[in-house]
Design an enzyme around this catalytic site. Sequence first.
Site, PDB file in Angstrom:
ATOM      1  N   ASP A   1      13.295  -5.617   7.262  1.00 44.14           N
ATOM      2  CA  ASP A   1      12.163  -4.816   6.783  1.00 44.14           C
ATOM      3  C   ASP A   1      12.709  -3.535   6.149  1.00 44.14           C
ATOM      4  OD1 ASP A   1       9.605  -3.969   6.252  1.00 44.14           O
ATOM      5  OD2 ASP A   1       9.004  -3.686   8.340  1.00 44.14           O
TER       6      ASP A   1
ATOM      7  N   GLU B   1       0.286  -1.119   5.768  1.00 44.02           N
ATOM      8  CA  GLU B   1       1.356  -0.613   6.636  1.00 44.02           C
ATOM      9  C   GLU B   1       1.177   0.867   6.928  1.00 44.02           C
ATOM     10  OE1 GLU B   1       5.437   1.065   7.554  1.00 44.02           O
ATOM     11  OE2 GLU B   1       4.012   1.631   6.042  1.00 44.02           O
TER      12      GLU B   1
ATOM     13  N   ASP C   1       8.901   3.921  -1.322  1.00 42.12           N
ATOM     14  CA  ASP C   1       8.150   3.439  -0.151  1.00 42.12           C
ATOM     15  C   ASP C   1       6.818   2.867  -0.600  1.00 42.12           C
ATOM     16  OD1 ASP C   1       7.164   2.974   2.364  1.00 42.12           O
ATOM     17  OD2 ASP C   1       6.684   5.057   2.774  1.00 42.12           O
TER      18      ASP C   1
ATOM     19  N   ASP D   1       0.846  -1.211   0.000  1.00 39.23           N
ATOM     20  CA  ASP D   1       0.000   0.000   0.000  1.00 39.23           C
ATOM     21  C   ASP D   1       0.874   1.251   0.000  1.00 39.23           C
ATOM     22  OD1 ASP D   1       0.866  -0.667   2.629  1.00 39.23           O
ATOM     23  OD2 ASP D   1      -0.591   0.730   3.473  1.00 39.23           O
TER      24      ASP D   1
HETATM   25 ZN    ZN Z   1       6.914   2.148   4.045  1.00 35.86          ZN
END
Ligand code: ZN
Length: 501
Positions: A232, A205, A171, A142
């Site tokens: 991550d 997220e 991102d 997302d």
């Molecule tokens: Zn992110």
Amino acid sequence: MTLLRDLYATIVIFISNFTARWGTWVNVLLLTALAALILVMLVRAMLAGHTFRRPAPVAPPTPDERLTEHAAQSLSSAIRFATVTGDQAAMDGLVEYLKERYADAFAKMNVLALPEGSLLLRWRAADRKAAQAPVMFCGHLDVVPPGEGWTGEPFSGAREDGLIRGRGAVDCKGPVIAMLEAVSSLMEEGYAPRRDLYFAFGHDEETGGTGGAAVLAELLQKRGVYFDMILDEGGTIRKSHLGRRSYPAALIGVAEKAVCVYKLTARVPAAQLGEPPRHTAVGALSEAVCRIEAALPRLRLLDPVKQALRASMPAMGFWRRLVVANLPLTKPLLGLCFRGHAPTMALLRTTLSATQMSGSGSEVQLPTVAEATVTGCLLQGDTAQSVLRHIRDLVADLPVEVELGSVQSDPSHISSDKSPYYEALCNAVHERFATLPCIPTILTGSTDARYYEPLSGTVIRFTPILTSDQAYNAVHGPDEYVRETSLGAAVEIYRSFMKKL
Ligand SMILES: [Zn+2]
């Protein structure tokens, strides 16, 4: 000048009193020791610029052209699905696209797909009996809404001048695509991992991860899966960081701060507009906010931050270097020294920012209730509850109540920067960017990784994408982009890291 004269007079009086009390020799001895200490501090600060290697500016990476082109096409297409958190149709489209684009890779992995879009993939070890504990790579599908100020279409995925533009480029679609490209290209070469590699890609997220990462973490915990390491998203490869001069570094997150929301409510008796009390509800609330801004929780120098500061000394001006080179003696001066540098201050303390405020619904009516939101990014050592107590103490004499909001968590634990995984990751970075220092850091926001913390003792937060200040600031802002060669280099870093596991 008066101040200097006063200071001089104070010193003279102090010395003469001291001499009268302890005698000249003790005085001379102490002054000599003080002078020697200052000299040592100055020398340490001067040497610091040389002791720590100053890296050369990063040359643009030259990754494999075929890998880079394939990854660039994939990312450009993935960006076109406007997967702003909650847009189910777009998320379904993206998941379908990934399944199609990486059909061979998906066919060779165990795939678990949540109905909302989160994916959990497992690439089985070649030799299951000899395999060590698994590791996991995380990301999310997302994105945040595009917001204002874009020069082009936020979801076009346009490729121009060697850049891929669009929301999610860094991102986090860029890293997710880079991981999948690494997996599929390694599979094509016939490579099989020595241990199970898991991949967890969340669908929410950006709004907290409660439906994606939290659910996947619970599921893994129920199955008794424990990871040797989890990687991550997080710090990136920065072209310049911390300080005035250009200083490239790979910022590898070993922990993350906790985002925590505090709700402030001011209540005052009803009154007429023409006969107001001394403080209206909004006034009392403003006073509370001002006090919170003026009295943030105290500074704390954590180990990874100390290391990050020391490693960054060549990038600092002399005074900052003087303070950092002589820690812990100069610790009380840290706040003063980095006062104007928000990214460093954020690593030294919990921050509290007023984000929302509301009062009366009418311009001509006094509010009896006013509400404000203060959002904290909590540093290790503070907790949601300890900061709640701190805020309550500050506003105790005001008609203001403070409660925890819906978003609340405690800071993560700090993973070691001495683990073999940290080292392997640095080595993978160095294969692509030879002279770059790897510097441990603490993320100032939070990621899905916090849900996976109970599943591993080593959680690293790092996105191996080379970003300029401009590219870094465009994350969550207008005109997000990634350079195609940086994406290609990220694929190579993931490939080489996976092969080291
Ligand atoms: Zn992110």
